[in-house]
Design a protein around this motif. Structure first.
Motif, PDB file in Angstrom:
ATOM      1  N   GLU A   1     -16.303  78.687-101.290  1.00 23.48           N
ATOM      2  CA  GLU A   1     -15.370  78.495-100.795  1.00 23.48           C
ATOM      3  C   GLU A   1     -14.916  76.873-100.064  1.00 23.48           C
ATOM      4  O   GLU A   1     -13.902  76.383-100.304  1.00 23.48           O
ATOM      5  CB  GLU A   1     -14.784  79.274 -99.710  1.00 23.48           C
ATOM      6  CG  GLU A   1     -13.219  79.562 -99.622  1.00 23.48           C
ATOM      7  CD  GLU A   1     -12.965  80.666 -98.656  1.00 23.48           C
ATOM      8  OE1 GLU A   1     -11.906  80.460 -97.862  1.00 23.48           O
ATOM      9  OE2 GLU A   1     -13.368  81.964 -98.933  1.00 23.48           O
ATOM     10  N   ASP A   2     -16.064  76.364 -99.641  1.00 24.96           N
ATOM     11  CA  ASP A   2     -15.819  75.259 -98.990  1.00 24.96           C
ATOM     12  C   ASP A   2     -15.767  74.079 -99.981  1.00 24.96           C
ATOM     13  O   ASP A   2     -15.596  72.976 -99.495  1.00 24.96           O
ATOM     14  CB  ASP A   2     -17.080  75.130 -98.080  1.00 24.96           C
ATOM     15  CG  ASP A   2     -18.505  74.968 -98.815  1.00 24.96           C
ATOM     16  OD1 ASP A   2     -18.547  75.742 -99.767  1.00 24.96           O
ATOM     17  OD2 ASP A   2     -19.236  74.082 -98.500  1.00 24.96           O
TER      18      ASP A   2
ATOM     19  N   ILE B   1     -13.728  74.388-102.791  1.00 29.24           N
ATOM     20  CA  ILE B   1     -12.562  74.811-103.374  1.00 29.24           C
ATOM     21  C   ILE B   1     -11.417  74.074-102.777  1.00 29.24           C
ATOM     22  O   ILE B   1     -11.129  73.957-101.684  1.00 29.24           O
ATOM     23  CB  ILE B   1     -12.435  76.177-103.560  1.00 29.24           C
ATOM     24  CG1 ILE B   1     -13.469  76.823-104.138  1.00 29.24           C
ATOM     25  CG2 ILE B   1     -10.837  76.336-104.196  1.00 29.24           C
ATOM     26  CD1 ILE B   1     -13.351  78.395-104.248  1.00 29.24           C
TER      27      ILE B   1
ATOM     28  N   MET C   1     -11.244  76.971 -97.881  1.00 30.41           N
ATOM     29  CA  MET C   1     -10.419  76.573 -99.271  1.00 30.41           C
ATOM     30  C   MET C   1      -9.464  75.537 -98.589  1.00 30.41           C
ATOM     31  O   MET C   1      -8.936  75.666 -97.560  1.00 30.41           O
ATOM     32  CB  MET C   1      -9.883  77.323 -99.837  1.00 30.41           C
ATOM     33  CG  MET C   1      -9.249  77.117-101.050  1.00 30.41           C
ATOM     34  SD  MET C   1      -8.225  78.584-102.010  1.00 30.41           S
ATOM     35  CE  MET C   1      -9.550  79.517-102.009  1.00 30.41           C
TER      36      MET C   1
ATOM     37  N   ARG D   1      -7.184  73.678-103.543  1.00 30.43           N
ATOM     38  CA  ARG D   1      -6.156  74.208-104.287  1.00 30.43           C
ATOM     39  C   ARG D   1      -5.082  73.002-104.511  1.00 30.43           C
ATOM     40  O   ARG D   1      -4.759  72.104-103.625  1.00 30.43           O
ATOM     41  CB  ARG D   1      -5.054  75.256-103.597  1.00 30.43           C
ATOM     42  CG  ARG D   1      -5.491  76.502-103.398  1.00 30.43           C
ATOM     43  CD  ARG D   1      -4.648  77.648-103.175  1.00 30.43           C
ATOM     44  NE  ARG D   1      -5.373  79.046-103.381  1.00 30.43           N
ATOM     45  CZ  ARG D   1      -5.172  79.686-104.440  1.00 30.43           C
ATOM     46  NH1 ARG D   1      -4.780  79.308-105.435  1.00 30.43           N
ATOM     47  NH2 ARG D   1      -5.920  80.836-104.281  1.00 30.43           N
TER      48      ARG D   1
ATOM     49  N   LEU E   1     -12.570  84.939-107.563  1.00 36.00           N
ATOM     50  CA  LEU E   1     -13.811  83.785-106.927  1.00 36.00           C
ATOM     51  C   LEU E   1     -14.745  84.181-106.515  1.00 36.00           C
ATOM     52  O   LEU E   1     -15.342  83.584-105.644  1.00 36.00           O
ATOM     53  CB  LEU E   1     -12.602  82.797-106.206  1.00 36.00           C
ATOM     54  CG  LEU E   1     -11.307  82.071-106.894  1.00 36.00           C
ATOM     55  CD1 LEU E   1     -10.605  81.386-105.796  1.00 36.00           C
ATOM     56  CD2 LEU E   1     -11.803  81.073-107.950  1.00 36.00           C
TER      57      LEU E   1
END
Length: 264
Positions: free
Chosen positions: A66-67, A69, A1, A71, A61
């Protein structure tokens, strides 16, 4: 992330550009706004490019890549969202490409043909209803609004990518083209009584059917009406001029559901 903090970030600029149809077409991408839409897109194996979540996002989630995403802060979410109150999560996804053959993968197709639909909310609602009523696919003609318009995507309630949708620019021989793939009953909705339409519930929808609807303002063009095998209308109180297009489509589609699912 990863984390992005600036609205000037090139990734954010690209996402913001997807508010425009031209850029959506150039990049082959579109926006999905909201947790439900993004979750269902991932469940449907739609190809996601990037996912942007608020810094205080606290929903599960599980299953999210995750790679992909990022924030981001509230300022960025407001920048890339097309709604007044931005959701906590926004994704970019790759547009789907379908062929005319994809509409005829079932033995008994029911296909919706929409002409010159201008309202993106109406179109999204129709897509949602079409999926709910087992429509095999949708054909769009003329200046119909972009299916990847953010309002259409939202109104489809995560059903946009669950049904084949294609554009056909030439209407003059649309019946011949579709009948080469399968013999269909072409049913056109009309308002003018001089056309002598029958009530929508008098048609046999249990066979392969193409249902044609035009815009609320103009109805179906003569070019399409003249290709119809049957003309239908929805009976209504004489003091009411017309129904909303998405309501009209829903009324007729649920007669097809009644006939096809509950055969006598």
């Amino acid at each position: 992330m990863q984390e992005i903090t600036s609205v000037q970030n090139p990734i954010i600029k690209e996402v913001y550009s997807l508010h425009q149809k031209k850029r959506r077409n150039e990049l082959g991408l579109f926006l999905i706004e909201g947790y439900k839409g993004v979750s269902e897109a991932l469940s449907s194996k739609l190809q996601i490019k990037d996912i942007f979540i608020s810094s205080d996002f606290n929903k599960p989630l599980t299953g999210f890549p995750e790679d992909k995403i990022y924030r981001v802060n509230e300022q960025i979410l407001k920048k890339i969202s097309t709604t007044e109150s931005p959701p906590e999560i926004i994704a970019t996804a790759y547009q789907l490409k379908f062929s005319i053959e994809d509409l005829f993968k079932t033995n008994n197709p029911l296909i919706l043909l929409l002409e010159n639909i201008k309202d993106p909310g109406n179109l999204g609602t129709i897509i949602r209803t079409a999926k709910a009523s087992d429509v095999s696919g949708i054909i769009l003609t003329d200046e119909t609004v972009d299916i990847y318009n953010p309002k259409t995507v939202r109104s489809s309630a995560a059903n946009l990518w669950k049904i084949p949708i294609i554009y056909m620019s030439t209407k003059s021989q649309i019946k011949d083209k579709l009948n080469k793939l399968k013999s269909n009953n072409f049913v056109a909705t009309v308002v003018a009584e001089n056309k002598k339409p029958i009530s929508y519930y008098e048609v046999d929808y249990k066979k392969p059917t193409i249902l044609m609807f035009g815009s609320e303002a103009e109805g179906l063009s003569e070019e399409l009406v003249n290709q119809a095998d049957e003309l239908i209308t929805i009976p209504m109180n004489k003091q009411v001029e017309s129904l909303n297009l998405s309501v009209s489509v829903g009324v007729v589609l649920y007669e097809t559901v009644r006939q096809r699912r509950f055969k006598q």
